[in-house]
Motif scaffolding. Structure first.
Motif, PDB file in Angstrom:
ATOM      1  N   THR A  43       0.837  -1.215   0.000  1.00 30.73           N
ATOM      2  CA  THR A  43       0.000   0.000   0.000  1.00 30.73           C
ATOM      3  C   THR A  43       0.868   1.259   0.000  1.00 30.73           C
ATOM      4  O   THR A  43       0.405   2.333  -0.361  1.00 30.73           O
ATOM      5  CB  THR A  43      -0.926   0.057   1.243  1.00 30.73           C
ATOM      6  N   LEU A  44       2.119   1.129   0.417  1.00 31.24           N
ATOM      7  CA  LEU A  44       3.015   2.291   0.517  1.00 31.24           C
ATOM      8  C   LEU A  44       4.084   2.292  -0.573  1.00 31.24           C
ATOM      9  O   LEU A  44       5.000   3.104  -0.537  1.00 31.24           O
ATOM     10  CB  LEU A  44       3.719   2.270   1.887  1.00 31.24           C
ATOM     11  N   ASN A  45       3.982   1.373  -1.521  1.00 34.28           N
ATOM     12  CA  ASN A  45       5.033   1.173  -2.525  1.00 34.28           C
ATOM     13  C   ASN A  45       6.397   1.044  -1.840  1.00 34.28           C
ATOM     14  O   ASN A  45       7.376   1.689  -2.227  1.00 34.28           O
ATOM     15  CB  ASN A  45       5.039   2.307  -3.568  1.00 34.28           C
ATOM     16  N   ALA A  46       6.417   0.233  -0.810  1.00 40.24           N
ATOM     17  CA  ALA A  46       7.622   0.110   0.021  1.00 40.24           C
ATOM     18  C   ALA A  46       8.348  -1.197  -0.259  1.00 40.24           C
ATOM     19  O   ALA A  46       7.768  -2.150  -0.785  1.00 40.24           O
ATOM     20  CB  ALA A  46       7.219   0.160   1.496  1.00 40.24           C
ATOM     21  N   ALA A  47       9.624  -1.227   0.137  1.00 39.01           N
ATOM     22  CA  ALA A  47      10.383  -2.478   0.143  1.00 39.01           C
ATOM     23  C   ALA A  47      10.129  -3.191   1.465  1.00 39.01           C
ATOM     24  O   ALA A  47       9.739  -2.556   2.448  1.00 39.01           O
ATOM     25  CB  ALA A  47      11.869  -2.176  -0.017  1.00 39.01           C
ATOM     26  N   VAL A  48      10.319  -4.504   1.472  1.00 42.63           N
ATOM     27  CA  VAL A  48      10.154  -5.271   2.705  1.00 42.63           C
ATOM     28  C   VAL A  48      11.533  -5.620   3.262  1.00 42.63           C
ATOM     29  O   VAL A  48      12.411  -6.093   2.533  1.00 42.63           O
ATOM     30  CB  VAL A  48       9.354  -6.574   2.441  1.00 42.63           C
ATOM     31  N   GLY A  49      11.709  -5.366   4.560  1.00 44.67           N
ATOM     32  CA  GLY A  49      12.937  -5.738   5.246  1.00 44.67           C
ATOM     33  C   GLY A  49      12.631  -6.740   6.348  1.00 44.67           C
ATOM     34  O   GLY A  49      11.460  -7.045   6.615  1.00 44.67           O
ATOM     35  N   ALA A  50      13.668  -7.255   6.976  1.00 44.25           N
ATOM     36  CA  ALA A  50      13.474  -8.229   8.044  1.00 44.25           C
ATOM     37  C   ALA A  50      14.646  -8.155   9.000  1.00 44.25           C
ATOM     38  O   ALA A  50      15.748  -7.732   8.629  1.00 44.25           O
ATOM     39  CB  ALA A  50      13.376  -9.637   7.453  1.00 44.25           C
ATOM     40  N   SER A  51      14.399  -8.562  10.238  1.00 40.65           N
ATOM     41  CA  SER A  51      15.504  -8.683  11.188  1.00 40.65           C
ATOM     42  C   SER A  51      16.209 -10.016  10.923  1.00 40.65           C
ATOM     43  O   SER A  51      15.675 -10.902  10.246  1.00 40.65           O
ATOM     44  CB  SER A  51      14.983  -8.661  12.628  1.00 40.65           C
ATOM     45  N   ARG A  52      17.377 -10.146  11.509  1.00 43.28           N
ATOM     46  CA  ARG A  52      18.099 -11.405  11.328  1.00 43.28           C
ATOM     47  C   ARG A  52      17.353 -12.566  11.990  1.00 43.28           C
ATOM     48  O   ARG A  52      17.343 -13.682  11.464  1.00 43.28           O
ATOM     49  CB  ARG A  52      19.505 -11.278  11.930  1.00 43.28           C
ATOM     50  N   GLN A  99      17.406  -9.052   4.848  1.00 42.72           N
ATOM     51  CA  GLN A  99      17.925  -8.719   6.187  1.00 42.72           C
ATOM     52  C   GLN A  99      18.518  -7.316   6.240  1.00 42.72           C
ATOM     53  O   GLN A  99      19.353  -6.929   5.432  1.00 42.72           O
ATOM     54  CB  GLN A  99      18.984  -9.729   6.610  1.00 42.72           C
ATOM     55  N   VAL A 100      18.065  -6.588   7.247  1.00 41.72           N
ATOM     56  CA  VAL A 100      18.576  -5.240   7.507  1.00 41.72           C
ATOM     57  C   VAL A 100      19.454  -5.303   8.751  1.00 41.72           C
ATOM     58  O   VAL A 100      19.073  -5.931   9.732  1.00 41.72           O
ATOM     59  CB  VAL A 100      17.390  -4.268   7.751  1.00 41.72           C
ATOM     60  N   GLY A 101      20.609  -4.655   8.693  1.00 41.77           N
ATOM     61  CA  GLY A 101      21.434  -4.599   9.899  1.00 41.77           C
ATOM     62  C   GLY A 101      22.908  -4.736   9.633  1.00 41.77           C
ATOM     63  O   GLY A 101      23.354  -4.674   8.490  1.00 41.77           O
ATOM     64  N   GLN A 102      23.626  -4.957  10.703  1.00 42.64           N
ATOM     65  CA  GLN A 102      25.088  -5.023  10.655  1.00 42.64           C
ATOM     66  C   GLN A 102      25.565  -6.055   9.649  1.00 42.64           C
ATOM     67  O   GLN A 102      26.529  -5.823   8.921  1.00 42.64           O
ATOM     68  CB  GLN A 102      25.600  -5.386  12.052  1.00 42.64           C
ATOM     69  N   THR A 103      24.920  -7.203   9.610  1.00 46.00           N
ATOM     70  CA  THR A 103      25.336  -8.255   8.674  1.00 46.00           C
ATOM     71  C   THR A 103      24.335  -8.385   7.532  1.00 46.00           C
ATOM     72  O   THR A 103      24.348  -9.369   6.795  1.00 46.00           O
ATOM     73  CB  THR A 103      25.498  -9.602   9.403  1.00 46.00           C
ATOM     74  N   GLY A 104      23.470  -7.387   7.397  1.00 46.01           N
ATOM     75  CA  GLY A 104      22.523  -7.360   6.289  1.00 46.01           C
ATOM     76  C   GLY A 104      22.711  -6.084   5.491  1.00 46.01           C
ATOM     77  O   GLY A 104      23.837  -5.626   5.312  1.00 46.01           O
ATOM     78  N   ILE A 159      21.045  -3.789  18.786  1.00 47.81           N
ATOM     79  CA  ILE A 159      22.036  -2.854  18.243  1.00 47.81           C
ATOM     80  C   ILE A 159      22.452  -3.240  16.816  1.00 47.81           C
ATOM     81  O   ILE A 159      22.674  -2.384  15.964  1.00 47.81           O
ATOM     82  CB  ILE A 159      23.255  -2.735  19.203  1.00 47.81           C
ATOM     83  N   GLN A 160      22.514  -4.554  16.545  1.00 50.18           N
ATOM     84  CA  GLN A 160      22.926  -4.998  15.210  1.00 50.18           C
ATOM     85  C   GLN A 160      21.857  -4.676  14.169  1.00 50.18           C
ATOM     86  O   GLN A 160      22.163  -4.505  12.995  1.00 50.18           O
ATOM     87  CB  GLN A 160      23.209  -6.504  15.206  1.00 50.18           C
ATOM     88  N   HIS A 161      20.586  -4.615  14.579  1.00 50.67           N
ATOM     89  CA  HIS A 161      19.531  -4.213  13.635  1.00 50.67           C
ATOM     90  C   HIS A 161      19.574  -2.696  13.433  1.00 50.67           C
ATOM     91  O   HIS A 161      19.505  -2.212  12.300  1.00 50.67           O
ATOM     92  CB  HIS A 161      18.148  -4.649  14.146  1.00 50.67           C
TER      93      HIS A 161
END
Ligand code: FAD
Length: 307
Positions: free
Chosen positions: A216-225, A238-243, A260-262
């Protein structure tokens, strides 16, 4: 100062926004030459960015496949004319530029977030918990730019485009295949809006509500590790330090605690919205707007409202 910016190109596709953001970062150093190396690429959009003095255009299948050995050989053939060799900090650049730096016998300075001067650069360390200021005395500075914190360079009158001969190439490695995930959604690292789901989403099936809000927002989808490791979402989300590192205009974190890593991958987002049933969750410390509630009620309700 003379800056060579390696455009992020895969095949014929130019990641224009990543390149334009890296250009804004280095433009204060002086006129920038862009290297447009790809396979069937039209370099005209790169020539039309403000701050570009010239575009060097070269064609080759290995360049289109971003093969580090051939690509670094090409860059080295041009490098002596430049004081700075720069690229956006993408997966390809992270493979190519350390090789270039090693062959030039200089250091590579990765993930630069700010240029303090022509030889001093800021970069995050300890998962973004501290900022390091690095001064390089090398004759050629080799840098990757973390683009999230920079705006796209604006359009301008077209700079000249000059053809360059490809170098002989390397047989140290061969391209076999790219397996590319196809999606109609915007690319995660350049999307203006990102909706992320964490372990709180609970299952792969439930992740559909994150996708519905994103659509609905023309957005990308992210996720935590934790969501990725639990198999709720694919690895490339994956979003974050290793994403991936993102800095969209709007980041909506659903069922993400805010480890903190996210945060290292999203805390530079302009507006952060957190939906979490635990009022003590650390995500609320960085959120501009917080909703302490069950995401299974809030996310579908928000999606309906937006529709
Ligand atoms: P949790 O911490 O389990 O949080 C889930 C949240 O969901 C909780 O706050 C809970 O209150 C909430 N919740 C549950 N049910 C609901 C509901 N119905 N409605 C609303 N809220 C609900 N993590 C990353 O994300 N990215 C990385 O790149 C990354 N790299 C790492 C690198 C290293 C070296 C290490 C050691 C860790 C890394 N991690 C990374 C993992 C990180 O430490 C956390 O474990 C992870 O981010 C937690 O993910 P989460 O917030 O989804 O899960």
């Amino acid at each position: 100062m003379s800056v060579l910016l390696i455009a992020e190109i895969s095949g014929a596709y130019i990641a224009l926004s990543a390149t334009a953001k890296a250009l804004s970062a280095v433009a204060p150093l002086g006129p920038v030459t862009i290297l447009a190396a790809g396979d069937g690429v039209d370099p005209a959009p790169l020539a039309a960015l403000d701050g570009v003095a010239k575009v060097l255009h070269v064609e080759g299948a290995d360049y289109g496949h971003q093969m580090p050995e051939s690509f670094s050989e090409l860059i080295l053939s041009i490098a002596p004319n430049f004081t700075h060799i720069v690229a956006p900090a993408t997966a390809a650049a992270k493979a190519i530029l350390p090789r270039v730096a090693a062959l030039l016998d200089v250091m590579v300075i990765t993930d630069v977030t700010k240029l303090e001067s022509a030889d001093t650069f800021e970069r995050p360390i300890y998962a973004g918990n501290a900022t390091q200021s690095v001064t390089s005395t090398d004759p050629i500075k080799v840098l990757t730019i973390r683009t999230a914190g920079f705006d796209d360079a604006p359009a301008a009158a077209a700079a000249p485009i000059e053809g360059v001969d490809p170098t002989t190439g390397s047989d140290l490695s061969n391209w076999v295949e790219d397996r590319v995930v196809k999606t109609d959604r915007p690319e995660l690292t350049s999307a203006g809006v990102v909706v992320s789901g964490g372990r709180g989403v609970g299952s792969e099936e439930n992740f559909a509500i994150i996708g519905a809000l994103a659509d609905t927002l023309n957005a990308a989808v992210g996720a935590s590790r934790a969501a990725v490791d639990s198999g709720y979402a694919p690895n490339d989300m994956q979003v974050g330090q290793t994403g991936k590192v993102v800095a969209p205009d709007l980041y909506i974190a659903c069922g993400v605690s805010g480890a903190i890593q996210h945060l290292a991958g999203m805390k530079d987002s302009k507006v952060i919205v957190a939906i979490n049933c635990d009022a003590e969750a650390p995500i609320f410390q960085v959120a501009d707007y917080g909703l302490v509630t069950d995401l299974f009620e809030a996310v579908p309700a928000l999606t309906e409202q937006l529709k």
